[in-house]
Design an enzyme around this catalytic site. Structure first.
Site, PDB file in Angstrom:
ATOM      1  N   CYS A  78      48.316  76.256  12.767  1.00  0.00           N
ATOM      2  CA  CYS A  78      47.889  77.662  12.792  1.00  0.00           C
ATOM      3  C   CYS A  78      46.446  77.796  12.278  1.00  0.00           C
ATOM      4  O   CYS A  78      45.533  77.320  12.931  1.00  0.00           O
ATOM      5  CB  CYS A  78      48.893  78.515  12.025  1.00  0.00           C
ATOM      6  SG  CYS A  78      48.889  80.204  12.614  1.00  0.00           S
ATOM      7  N   HIS A 172      53.980  77.118  13.258  1.00  0.00           N
ATOM      8  CA  HIS A 172      54.215  76.577  11.909  1.00  0.00           C
ATOM      9  C   HIS A 172      55.400  75.611  11.944  1.00  0.00           C
ATOM     10  O   HIS A 172      56.528  76.027  11.687  1.00  0.00           O
ATOM     11  CB  HIS A 172      54.544  77.719  10.936  1.00  0.00           C
ATOM     12  CG  HIS A 172      53.368  78.539  10.529  1.00  0.00           C
ATOM     13  ND1 HIS A 172      52.685  78.331   9.352  1.00  0.00           N
ATOM     14  CD2 HIS A 172      52.746  79.569  11.145  1.00  0.00           C
ATOM     15  CE1 HIS A 172      51.692  79.194   9.263  1.00  0.00           C
ATOM     16  NE2 HIS A 172      51.703  79.961  10.329  1.00  0.00           N
ATOM     17  N   GLU A 174      56.307  73.575   9.817  1.00  0.00           N
ATOM     18  CA  GLU A 174      56.891  73.424   8.468  1.00  0.00           C
ATOM     19  C   GLU A 174      57.879  74.552   8.164  1.00  0.00           C
ATOM     20  O   GLU A 174      58.598  74.489   7.169  1.00  0.00           O
ATOM     21  CB  GLU A 174      55.782  73.356   7.410  1.00  0.00           C
ATOM     22  CG  GLU A 174      55.136  74.679   7.004  1.00  0.00           C
ATOM     23  CD  GLU A 174      54.199  75.291   8.045  1.00  0.00           C
ATOM     24  OE1 GLU A 174      54.121  74.780   9.182  1.00  0.00           O
ATOM     25  OE2 GLU A 174      53.557  76.303   7.715  1.00  0.00           O
TER      26      GLU A 174
HETATM   27  N1  GLN Z   1      45.297  84.477  12.073  1.00  0.00           N
HETATM   28  C1  GLN Z   1      45.097  83.558  10.999  1.00  0.00           C
HETATM   29  C2  GLN Z   1      43.646  83.106  10.955  1.00  0.00           C
HETATM   30  O1  GLN Z   1      42.863  83.492  11.725  1.00  0.00           O
HETATM   31  C3  GLN Z   1      46.010  82.354  11.116  1.00  0.00           C
HETATM   32  C4  GLN Z   1      47.434  82.760  10.837  1.00  0.00           C
HETATM   33  C5  GLN Z   1      48.304  81.663  10.310  1.00  0.00           C
HETATM   34  O2  GLN Z   1      47.838  80.622   9.877  1.00  0.00           O
HETATM   35  N2  GLN Z   1      49.588  81.924  10.307  1.00  0.00           N
HETATM   36  O3  GLN Z   1      43.298  82.334  10.133  1.00  0.00           O
END
Ligand code: GLN
Length: 206
Positions: A78, A172, A174
């Site tokens: 992410c 994610h 995890e």
């Molecule tokens: N939208 C977040 C960002 O730009 C990332 C979201 C996440 O890691 N769950 O960093």
């Protein structure tokens, strides 16, 4: 084998817990000295704009980039994927990616908090395997470079990619019920580890 988890902010603890549940020693990375002797690094989810700033103020940006370029395995999930990418769309002007994984991403490409979702993914690791994907303000992968392999896609858009010993996930892993991505990452880390490290024979399947 010792694997580090970037612990400047965000969802690092679940990664540390997952690694320890697999019998792997996990170091929380907060300063350059924490990078010593690592065979792999996980960049967790969180807020990539803040993570980018903290990489600079902690002095970690350069040594972490060097570690990645030296062939140490990296997993970005992410916000961590955003940090590994070559280019970020809809980021902040002062937000700089590390450029360790040749993909472009669009921040919040699946929408904002209310558009977060979960789904089942078919993942191409040791044959096709199903795993649960948790997407939270997830980045969308908009381009993959030459040689980048797609391990899972959603509606034709890559959500898990691999290039050499570098792995990136829009979701994610995890937070799901499967350690598939972590076990695969540990195999990459093992391959990039110093030759003296004993092989990981204890990683069961779950
Ligand atoms: N939208 C977040 C960002 O730009 C990332 C979201 C996440 O890691 N769950 O960093």
């Amino acid at each position: 084998m010792n694997v580090g988890v970037l612990a400047l902010q965000g969802a690092y603890h679940a990664h540390v817990r997952t690694l320890r549940s697999l019998g792997v020693s996990a170091t929380e990375i907060r300063k350059p000295a924490d990078l010593d002797g690592l065979s792999g690094v996980i960049l967790p989810g969180g807020e990539s704009t803040t993570m980018s700033m903290l990489l600079d103020s902690s002095g970690l940006r350069q040594p972490l980039t060097e570690l990645g370029n030296s062939g140490v395995a990296m997993l970005g999930t992410c916000a961590g994927l955003i940090m590994l990418a070559s280019r970020i769309a809809d980021g902040r002007d002062d937000q700089l990616p590390l450029g360790l994984l040749d993909v472009d991403v669009q921040r919040n490409g699946y929408g904002r908090q209310l558009d977060s979702f979960e789904c089942e993914l078919d993942v191409d690791i040791n044959g096709m395997q199903r795993m649960h994907g948790v997407f939270i303000r997830a980045p969308k992968i908009t381009r993959i470079g030459q040689g980048v392999r797609v391990l899972a896609a959603l509606d034709g858009i890559p959500v898990l990619v691999e290039h050499g010993v570098c792995l990136g996930a829009s979701f994610h892993p995890e937070l799901g019920n499967s350690t598939l991505v972590h076990r695969h990452f540990l195999q990459l880390a093992e391959a990039s580890a110093p030759a003296t490290t004993p092989p990981l024979t204890h990683l069961g399947s779950r």
